[in-house]
Design an enzyme around this catalytic site. Structure first.
Site, mmCIF file in Angstrom:
data_model
loop_
_atom_site.group_PDB
_atom_site.id
_atom_site.type_symbol
_atom_site.label_atom_id
_atom_site.label_comp_id
_atom_site.label_asym_id
_atom_site.label_seq_id
_atom_site.Cartn_x
_atom_site.Cartn_y
_atom_site.Cartn_z
ATOM 1 N NE ARG A 93 41.676 33.123 43.146
ATOM 2 C CZ ARG A 93 42.615 33.347 44.063
ATOM 3 N NH1 ARG A 93 42.317 34.032 45.158
ATOM 4 N NH2 ARG A 93 43.848 32.924 43.871
ATOM 5 C CG HIS A 111 34.680 47.521 37.175
ATOM 6 N ND1 HIS A 111 35.383 46.900 38.188
ATOM 7 C CD2 HIS A 111 34.899 48.855 37.324
ATOM 8 C CE1 HIS A 111 35.998 47.821 38.915
ATOM 9 N NE2 HIS A 111 35.716 49.004 38.410
ATOM 10 C CD GLU A 176 26.987 45.672 39.158
ATOM 11 O OE1 GLU A 176 27.152 44.439 39.209
ATOM 12 O OE2 GLU A 176 27.481 46.449 39.984
#
Length: 219
Positions: A93, A111, A176
């Protein structure tokens, strides 16, 4: 040691969330995961967080007339739980500038590219389309602009000739899971400070080995 009360915001399966929860199980880790909030009540990550004994909140973003209203609801839960740091982990969102600025230098994101390259979606497809030899992931402080903000840490992953977006994504995701807990540790432990609009490390920093892709036999 006072551990920073940290909230994780998710929208889906929460694999990066799980890596942060695991790291925070160590009492010496400077962040304590105190709350997990999802923008989707049925997100699988909520079950993982609940099994770990964490406070969870599932919010249906579609039930709110505006982004301001949705962000205000999240803010109320953060305040009620005494949150000091916020980690976005697959939170799909866009948040209002007012919310982000209220948490300036206390909200971080991961990211799946080496920012500032490949902001936005479909990063792995774009890397392969452009013939990139190296990709990776970035943990950064969040700013109102998408995928902007001082870079805290990055992990590089070599691109293989036979990679598909799925195989590259899997290797980047594994990176990540390693770099996000490290980055949160730096932030929560006050080893990273923002000066100007760059994140500066305070401590003993050493050079990481270079990643050369493709790696040739004998090198």
């Amino acid at each position: 040691m006072s551990r920073k009360r940290t909230a994780i915001l998710i929208s889906g399966r929460g694999s990066n969330m799980a890596s942060l929860i695991e790291a925070a199980m160590d009492p010496a880790y400077p962040a304590e995961i105190s709350l997990v909030v999802s923008s989707r009540p049925a997100a699988p990550g909520l079950q993982i967080a609940a099994k770990a004994g964490l406070n969870t909140v599932g919010l249906d973003h579609k039930a709110y007339a505006t982004r301001d209203a949705f962000d205000a609801e999240i803010q109320s839960h953060l305040e009620a739980n005494g949150i000091e740091l916020v980690c976005l982990a697959g939170f799909m969102r866009l948040m209002t500038a007012e919310f982000i600025n209220a948490w300036r230098d206390r909200i971080i994101n991961i990211h799946p590219s080496l920012l500032p390259a490949y902001k936005g979606l479909d990063t792995h497809e774009r890397v392969l389309r452009d013939g990139g030899r190296v990709s990776g992931c970035t943990v950064h402080y969040v700013r109102p602009e998408m995928d902007e903000g001082p870079i805290i840490a990055q992990a590089a992953v070599g691109v293989r000739a036979d990679d598909t977006p799925e195989t590259l994504a899997a290797r980047v995701l594994a990176a990540e899971h390693r770099v996000y807990p490290m980055a949160l540790k730096l932030v929560a432990g006050d080893s990273i400070r923002v000066t100007g609009d760059k994140a500066r490390f305070h401590g003993n920093e050493t050079d990481a080995p270079a990643l050369i892709s493709p790696a040739l036999e004998g090198d």
